[in-house]
Design a protein around this motif. Structure first.
Motif, PDB file in Angstrom:
ATOM      1  N   VAL A 117       0.806  -1.226   0.000  1.00 13.91           N
ATOM      2  CA  VAL A 117       0.000   0.000   0.000  1.00 13.91           C
ATOM      3  C   VAL A 117       0.838   1.274   0.000  1.00 13.91           C
ATOM      4  CG1 VAL A 117      -1.938  -1.108   1.155  1.00 13.91           C
ATOM      5  CG2 VAL A 117      -0.180   0.002   2.535  1.00 13.91           C
ATOM      6  N   VAL A 118       2.164   1.150  -0.025  1.00  9.17           N
ATOM      7  CA  VAL A 118       3.026   2.337  -0.045  1.00  9.17           C
ATOM      8  C   VAL A 118       3.888   2.368  -1.301  1.00  9.17           C
ATOM      9  CG1 VAL A 118       4.876   3.596   1.129  1.00  9.17           C
ATOM     10  CG2 VAL A 118       3.094   2.469   2.479  1.00  9.17           C
ATOM     11  N   PHE A 119       4.709   1.345  -1.485  1.00  7.95           N
ATOM     12  CA  PHE A 119       5.682   1.362  -2.568  1.00  7.95           C
ATOM     13  C   PHE A 119       5.035   1.220  -3.938  1.00  7.95           C
ATOM     14  CE2 PHE A 119       9.196  -0.733  -5.020  1.00  7.95           C
ATOM     15  CZ  PHE A 119      10.065   0.357  -5.010  1.00  7.95           C
ATOM     16  N   GLN A 120       4.016   0.365  -4.059  1.00  7.39           N
ATOM     17  CA  GLN A 120       3.404   0.175  -5.371  1.00  7.39           C
ATOM     18  C   GLN A 120       2.687   1.442  -5.859  1.00  7.39           C
ATOM     19  OE1 GLN A 120       4.280  -2.274  -7.011  1.00  7.39           O
ATOM     20  NE2 GLN A 120       2.871  -2.643  -8.681  1.00  7.39           N
ATOM     21  N   PRO A 121       1.891   2.112  -5.018  1.00 10.17           N
ATOM     22  CA  PRO A 121       1.316   3.382  -5.477  1.00 10.17           C
ATOM     23  C   PRO A 121       2.378   4.426  -5.814  1.00 10.17           C
ATOM     24  CG  PRO A 121       0.164   2.582  -3.536  1.00 10.17           C
ATOM     25  CD  PRO A 121       1.378   1.715  -3.697  1.00 10.17           C
ATOM     26  N   ARG A 122       3.457   4.447  -5.030  1.00 15.46           N
ATOM     27  CA  ARG A 122       4.547   5.392  -5.288  1.00 15.46           C
ATOM     28  C   ARG A 122       5.170   5.116  -6.655  1.00 15.46           C
ATOM     29  NH1 ARG A 122       6.731  10.322  -3.696  1.00 15.46           N
ATOM     30  NH2 ARG A 122       9.004  10.257  -3.716  1.00 15.46           N
ATOM     31  N   LYS A 123       5.387   3.859  -6.957  1.00 16.18           N
ATOM     32  CA  LYS A 123       5.950   3.454  -8.249  1.00 16.18           C
ATOM     33  C   LYS A 123       5.041   3.895  -9.394  1.00 16.18           C
ATOM     34  CE  LYS A 123       7.131  -0.863  -8.438  1.00 16.18           C
ATOM     35  NZ  LYS A 123       6.934  -2.328  -8.516  1.00 16.18           N
ATOM     36  N   ILE A 124       3.766   3.660  -9.245  1.00 14.66           N
ATOM     37  CA  ILE A 124       2.804   4.000 -10.299  1.00 14.66           C
ATOM     38  C   ILE A 124       2.741   5.510 -10.508  1.00 14.66           C
ATOM     39  CG2 ILE A 124       0.336   3.952 -10.866  1.00 14.66           C
ATOM     40  CD1 ILE A 124       0.296   1.162  -9.461  1.00 14.66           C
ATOM     41  N   GLU A 125       2.817   6.261  -9.419  1.00 17.75           N
ATOM     42  CA  GLU A 125       2.769   7.721  -9.535  1.00 17.75           C
ATOM     43  C   GLU A 125       4.052   8.268 -10.155  1.00 17.75           C
ATOM     44  OE1 GLU A 125       2.146  11.694  -6.741  1.00 17.75           O
ATOM     45  OE2 GLU A 125       2.186   9.709  -5.834  1.00 17.75           O
ATOM     46  N   ARG A 126       5.222   7.851  -9.628  1.00 17.91           N
ATOM     47  CA  ARG A 126       6.496   8.412 -10.091  1.00 17.91           C
ATOM     48  C   ARG A 126       6.842   7.982 -11.513  1.00 17.91           C
ATOM     49  NH1 ARG A 126      10.090  11.044  -7.249  1.00 17.91           N
ATOM     50  NH2 ARG A 126      11.860  10.118  -8.363  1.00 17.91           N
ATOM     51  N   SER A 127       6.293   6.871 -11.957  1.00 23.84           N
ATOM     52  CA  SER A 127       6.553   6.429 -13.321  1.00 23.84           C
ATOM     53  C   SER A 127       5.750   7.205 -14.351  1.00 23.84           C
ATOM     54  CB  SER A 127       6.235   4.937 -13.458  1.00 23.84           C
ATOM     55  OG  SER A 127       4.847   4.720 -13.263  1.00 23.84           O
ATOM     56  N   GLY A 128       4.737   7.944 -13.904  1.00 18.99           N
ATOM     57  CA  GLY A 128       3.852   8.655 -14.813  1.00 18.99           C
ATOM     58  C   GLY A 128       2.632   7.856 -15.218  1.00 18.99           C
ATOM     59  N   LEU A 129       2.515   6.635 -14.721  1.00 22.97           N
ATOM     60  CA  LEU A 129       1.392   5.786 -15.114  1.00 22.97           C
ATOM     61  C   LEU A 129       0.075   6.257 -14.505  1.00 22.97           C
ATOM     62  CD1 LEU A 129       3.075   2.260 -14.893  1.00 22.97           C
ATOM     63  CD2 LEU A 129       2.478   3.545 -16.969  1.00 22.97           C
ATOM     64  N   PHE A 130       0.130   6.779 -13.288  1.00 23.49           N
ATOM     65  CA  PHE A 130      -1.092   7.269 -12.640  1.00 23.49           C
ATOM     66  C   PHE A 130      -1.734   8.360 -13.495  1.00 23.49           C
ATOM     67  CE2 PHE A 130      -3.453  10.098  -9.866  1.00 23.49           C
ATOM     68  CZ  PHE A 130      -4.163   9.229  -9.050  1.00 23.49           C
ATOM     69  N   GLU A 131      -0.926   9.308 -13.926  1.00 30.29           N
ATOM     70  CA  GLU A 131      -1.446  10.397 -14.758  1.00 30.29           C
ATOM     71  C   GLU A 131      -1.892   9.868 -16.118  1.00 30.29           C
ATOM     72  OE1 GLU A 131      -0.009  14.725 -16.569  1.00 30.29           O
ATOM     73  OE2 GLU A 131       1.333  13.535 -15.310  1.00 30.29           O
ATOM     74  N   ALA A 132      -1.138   8.921 -16.674  1.00 30.40           N
ATOM     75  CA  ALA A 132      -1.441   8.421 -18.018  1.00 30.40           C
ATOM     76  C   ALA A 132      -2.806   7.760 -18.099  1.00 30.40           C
ATOM     77  CB  ALA A 132      -0.356   7.436 -18.471  1.00 30.40           C
ATOM     78  N   VAL A 133      -3.236   7.101 -17.007  1.00 31.03           N
ATOM     79  CA  VAL A 133      -4.540   6.424 -17.013  1.00 31.03           C
ATOM     80  C   VAL A 133      -5.617   7.262 -16.332  1.00 31.03           C
ATOM     81  CG1 VAL A 133      -3.495   4.137 -17.109  1.00 31.03           C
ATOM     82  CG2 VAL A 133      -4.056   5.133 -14.878  1.00 31.03           C
ATOM     83  N   GLY A 134      -5.329   8.523 -16.086  1.00 27.01           N
ATOM     84  CA  GLY A 134      -6.326   9.399 -15.480  1.00 27.01           C
ATOM     85  C   GLY A 134      -6.722   9.005 -14.075  1.00 27.01           C
ATOM     86  N   GLY A 135      -5.777   8.394 -13.341  1.00 29.24           N
ATOM     87  CA  GLY A 135      -6.043   8.004 -11.952  1.00 29.24           C
ATOM     88  C   GLY A 135      -6.794   6.700 -11.786  1.00 29.24           C
ATOM     89  N   ASN A 136      -7.047   5.982 -12.881  1.00 32.46           N
ATOM     90  CA  ASN A 136      -7.753   4.698 -12.785  1.00 32.46           C
ATOM     91  C   ASN A 136      -6.767   3.606 -12.358  1.00 32.46           C
ATOM     92  OD1 ASN A 136     -10.162   5.836 -13.691  1.00 32.46           O
ATOM     93  ND2 ASN A 136      -9.677   5.398 -15.830  1.00 32.46           N
TER      94      ASN A 136
END
Length: 230
Positions: A117-136
């Motif tokens: 619940v910490v490192f995986q969300p951090r990875k997704i955010e810092r990689s740009g994937l969170f923004e790329a999928v519109g937060g889905n």
């Protein structure tokens, strides 16, 4: 419940969109420098034990356990900082973001991953994937057990699951049947392990790299539909 989408694309992260094998290799080199080769190997022993317990990779959890064994090792703090601030965007597979952009023109795109619940969300955010999928973003302990929750959050007539693990592709196919198209990018050590590959049936679609999805048309992801009349 939200209105059903025509198609929802469920994309894994590790070794699907992001080269996790290179992240691990970088971390091993960093540990070698900071704590020495013997303790680096012990960290991975702890990591593998923890993974067997919880069912997913928990890098920070393993580091906490390592610290319990070496409470005076100040290098632990530098390793935690290295993990939290790692430049994950540099480890995206070529054309990963282009694939997401293409698929978003055809349906809803959702990151569907396992992890802590910490490192995986951090990875997704810092990689740009969170923004790329519109937060889905969906992060589970065992996503193959969470299909009802996926359907509730992202109802769809059809799903497309892209994942480097045939075990998970098979589990989704067994539960959803023709409602899902499974896509297997042959990237990372799981996808290239011949024994693992032989243990499961093939996916609906197999590609050598995630960027190959850019060469497919929309109909390739919907084999449940009849071919258009010519």
């Amino acid at each position: 419940m939200a209105a059903a989408h025509e198609v929802v694309f469920l994309l894994d992260v590790d070794n699907t969109l992001l080269d996790s094998d290179r992240v691990i290799a970088d971390l091993m080199r960093h540990l070698d420098r900071e704590v020495g080769h013997e303790r680096q190997q012990h960290y991975w022993e702890i990591f593998n034990e923890l993974r067997a317990e919880v069912g997913y990779a928990d890098y920070l959890g393993a580091l906490q356990r390592y610290r319990m064994e070496y409470p005076r090792d100040a290098h632990v703090l530098t390793v935690s900082s290295y993990l939290i601030n790692y430049p994950f965007a540099n480890r995206l597979f070529p054309e990963s973001l282009d694939v997401i952009d293409r698929l978003r023109g055809w349906g809803e795109v959702v990151i569907c991953s396992d992890g802590d619940v910490v490192f995986q969300p951090r990875k997704i955010e810092r990689s740009g994937l969170f923004e790329a999928v519109g937060g889905n973003v969906l992060i589970y302990v065992h996503k193959e057990r969470e299909l009802p929750d996926i359907e509730r959050r992202y109802p769809a007539d059809h799903y497309v699951l892209v994942d480097d693990k045939l075990r998970l592709l098979t589990a989704f196919k067994q539960q959803w049947g023709d409602r899902v198209t499974t896509v297997f990018p042959r990237q990372g050590h799981y996808a290239l392990d011949a024994d693992i590959v032989r243990a499961y049936p093939p996916a609906d679609l197999t590609v050598e790299r995630i960027g190959d999805l850019l060469r497919l048309d929309r109909e390739a992801f919907r084999p449940d539909r009849p071919a258009p009349a010519r």
